[in-house]
Design an enzyme around this catalytic site. Structure first.
Site, PDB file in Angstrom:
ATOM      1  N   ASP A  50       0.843  -1.207   0.000  1.00 53.98           N
ATOM      2  CA  ASP A  50       0.000   0.000   0.000  1.00 53.98           C
ATOM      3  C   ASP A  50       0.877   1.255   0.000  1.00 53.98           C
ATOM      4  O   ASP A  50       0.370   2.379  -0.052  1.00 53.98           O
ATOM      5  CB  ASP A  50      -1.026  -0.009   1.145  1.00 53.98           C
ATOM      6  CG  ASP A  50      -0.391  -0.046   2.517  1.00 53.98           C
ATOM      7  OD1 ASP A  50       0.851  -0.164   2.609  1.00 53.98           O
ATOM      8  OD2 ASP A  50      -1.138   0.038   3.519  1.00 53.98           O
ATOM      9  N   SER A  51       2.208   1.065   0.000  1.00 53.24           N
ATOM     10  CA  SER A  51       3.130   2.177  -0.259  1.00 53.24           C
ATOM     11  C   SER A  51       2.817   2.814  -1.603  1.00 53.24           C
ATOM     12  O   SER A  51       3.243   3.933  -1.882  1.00 53.24           O
ATOM     13  CB  SER A  51       4.583   1.686  -0.232  1.00 53.24           C
ATOM     14  OG  SER A  51       4.741   0.558  -1.073  1.00 53.24           O
ATOM     15  N   ASP A  89      -1.095  -6.125   0.082  1.00 50.76           N
ATOM     16  CA  ASP A  89      -1.448  -5.522   1.370  1.00 50.76           C
ATOM     17  C   ASP A  89      -2.953  -5.344   1.516  1.00 50.76           C
ATOM     18  O   ASP A  89      -3.625  -4.869   0.586  1.00 50.76           O
ATOM     19  CB  ASP A  89      -0.824  -4.120   1.474  1.00 50.76           C
ATOM     20  CG  ASP A  89       0.552  -4.133   2.096  1.00 50.76           C
ATOM     21  OD1 ASP A  89       0.914  -5.123   2.764  1.00 50.76           O
ATOM     22  OD2 ASP A  89       1.283  -3.128   1.923  1.00 50.76           O
ATOM     23  N   LYS A 118      -1.084  -9.339   3.382  1.00 47.18           N
ATOM     24  CA  LYS A 118      -0.294  -8.822   4.504  1.00 47.18           C
ATOM     25  C   LYS A 118      -1.138  -7.828   5.295  1.00 47.18           C
ATOM     26  O   LYS A 118      -1.877  -7.030   4.705  1.00 47.18           O
ATOM     27  CB  LYS A 118       0.984  -8.155   3.987  1.00 47.18           C
ATOM     28  CG  LYS A 118       1.837  -7.532   5.101  1.00 47.18           C
ATOM     29  CD  LYS A 118       3.250  -7.239   4.645  1.00 47.18           C
ATOM     30  CE  LYS A 118       3.430  -5.969   3.866  1.00 47.18           C
ATOM     31  NZ  LYS A 118       3.012  -4.733   4.560  1.00 47.18           N
ATOM     32  N   GLU A 120      -1.025  -5.211   8.988  1.00 45.41           N
ATOM     33  CA  GLU A 120      -0.139  -4.583   9.976  1.00 45.41           C
ATOM     34  C   GLU A 120      -0.640  -4.831  11.407  1.00 45.41           C
ATOM     35  O   GLU A 120      -1.841  -4.711  11.675  1.00 45.41           O
ATOM     36  CB  GLU A 120      -0.049  -3.069   9.707  1.00 45.41           C
ATOM     37  CG  GLU A 120       0.613  -2.755   8.379  1.00 45.41           C
ATOM     38  CD  GLU A 120       0.809  -1.263   8.130  1.00 45.41           C
ATOM     39  OE1 GLU A 120       0.585  -0.443   9.048  1.00 45.41           O
ATOM     40  OE2 GLU A 120       1.195  -0.915   6.998  1.00 45.41           O
ATOM     41  N   GLU A 185       9.663  -3.994  10.075  1.00 42.67           N
ATOM     42  CA  GLU A 185      10.058  -2.710   9.473  1.00 42.67           C
ATOM     43  C   GLU A 185      10.670  -1.792  10.530  1.00 42.67           C
ATOM     44  O   GLU A 185      10.047  -1.542  11.587  1.00 42.67           O
ATOM     45  CB  GLU A 185       8.822  -2.040   8.833  1.00 42.67           C
ATOM     46  CG  GLU A 185       9.157  -0.691   8.213  1.00 42.67           C
ATOM     47  CD  GLU A 185       8.090  -0.149   7.273  1.00 42.67           C
ATOM     48  OE1 GLU A 185       7.091  -0.850   7.012  1.00 42.67           O
ATOM     49  OE2 GLU A 185       8.268   0.996   6.809  1.00 42.67           O
TER      50      GLU A 185
HETATM   51  O1  KIV Z   1       3.585  -1.095   1.577  1.00 39.07           O
HETATM   52  C1  KIV Z   1       4.752  -1.522   1.492  1.00 39.07           C
HETATM   53  O2  KIV Z   1       5.460  -1.299   0.503  1.00 39.07           O
HETATM   54  C2  KIV Z   1       5.258  -2.310   2.596  1.00 39.07           C
HETATM   55  C3  KIV Z   1       6.735  -2.553   2.644  1.00 39.07           C
HETATM   56  C4  KIV Z   1       7.429  -1.312   3.020  1.00 39.07           C
HETATM   57  C5  KIV Z   1       7.084  -3.671   3.536  1.00 39.07           C
HETATM   58  O3  KIV Z   1       4.529  -2.706   3.444  1.00 39.07           O
END
Ligand code: KIV
Length: 267
Positions: A50-51, A89, A118, A120, A185
């Site tokens: 989600d970056s 994510d 994934k 958090e 992280e």
């Molecule tokens: O969203 C993302 O790119 C991430 C990585 C930084 C692990 O969660």
């Protein structure tokens, strides 16, 4: 280097890498073109992070990213991927209950083509419920970007003893709840080493030192395509290379040979 694209990787292949002591390579991907080149180089895992809210959309945080956007980018990446294991994510507020987590994870897998989702934090109820439904889960501890408005700043987590022990306990609980992978992280390298040694599941670090079982970076950061300053834990791999593919190969080799991250990228 696996440049001749072999069999698609499964979670068993990724776990076997940890058992054999082979470092696991992971990069983020958000579209089909990057997916194709990352896959061709032989990177083991692609993460539709989600970056993308920050590096693709130009948002200040990952908070505005929606499930529709994650599904769209996962589809783009999954169409071009042949070998890499694909994680997507779950974005902010899409797993505030186990039922929501399953509904949204199913979209990432069925519509987006992801193999694993994934999330958090130590959301143990969600992880248990997802795993019960047959959905593989990657945990994410340490710096949690979706909680930025609670944290106040992007900074190293787990430096104080009690905070470090909480991350360690959460990691063990995520494994017990059924998580198959864990991202750590921005935590001290010594803490990440301890957790990686204690867990059976592979631990992928970003800003967590060289002793994790594998490494992940945001692909735009390591190619120095940035709207913001390169984070200390990242490295510009393109300076000494002729192009994108060569830079990704350099990253691949640096991770597999435990040459990245160096002390200068660690906390
Ligand atoms: O969203 C993302 O790119 C991430 C990585 C930084 C692990 O969660």
């Amino acid at each position: 280097m696996n440049e001749t694209v072999g069999q698609p990787l499964s979670i068993n292949d990724i776990t076997a890498m940890k058992r054999k002591g082979e470092k696991i390579t992971c990069l983020t991907a958000y579209d089909a073109s990057f997916s194709a080149v990352i896959d061709k180089v032989g990177i083991d895992i692609m993460l539709v992070g989600d970056s993308l809210g920050m590096v693709v959309q130009g948002q200040h945080t990952t908070v505005p990213v929606t499930i529709e956007q994650m599904v769209y980018h996962s589809q783009c990446v999954s169409r071009a991927r042949k070998r890499a294991y694909l994680i997507a994510d779950l974005p902010f507020m899409t797993y505030s209950s186990p039922a929501d987590a399953v509904k949204n994870a199913a979209r990432l897998m069925q519509d987006g083509g992801a193999h694993m989702v994934k999330l958090e934090g130590a959301k143990l109820d969600c992880v248990r419920f997802l795993v019960e439904q047959g959905i593989p889960v990657c945990g994410h501890l340490g710096l949690l970007p979706q909680s930025i408005h609670q944290l106040g700043a992007y900074r190293v987590q787990g430096k104080e003893l009690h905070a470090g022990q909480k991350i360690r306990a959460d990691a063990l609980q995520l494994q017990e709840a059924g998580a198959s992978l864990l991202v750590l992280e921005c935590i001290p390298a010594a803490l990440a080493k301890q957790i990686s040694e204690e867990l059976i599941i592979p631990v992928i670090g970003i800003g967590a030192g060289v002793d994790c079982d594998g490494q992940v970076l945001v692909v735009y950061d390591m190619l120095n395509i940035g709207i913001s300053k390169l984070p200390r834990f990242s490295k510009n791999f393109i300076t000494d290379c002729k192009g994108v593919e060569e830079a990704i190969k350099a990253y691949y080799h640096a991770v597999k040979n435990a040459e990245f991250p160096g002390l200068e990228h660690s906390f």
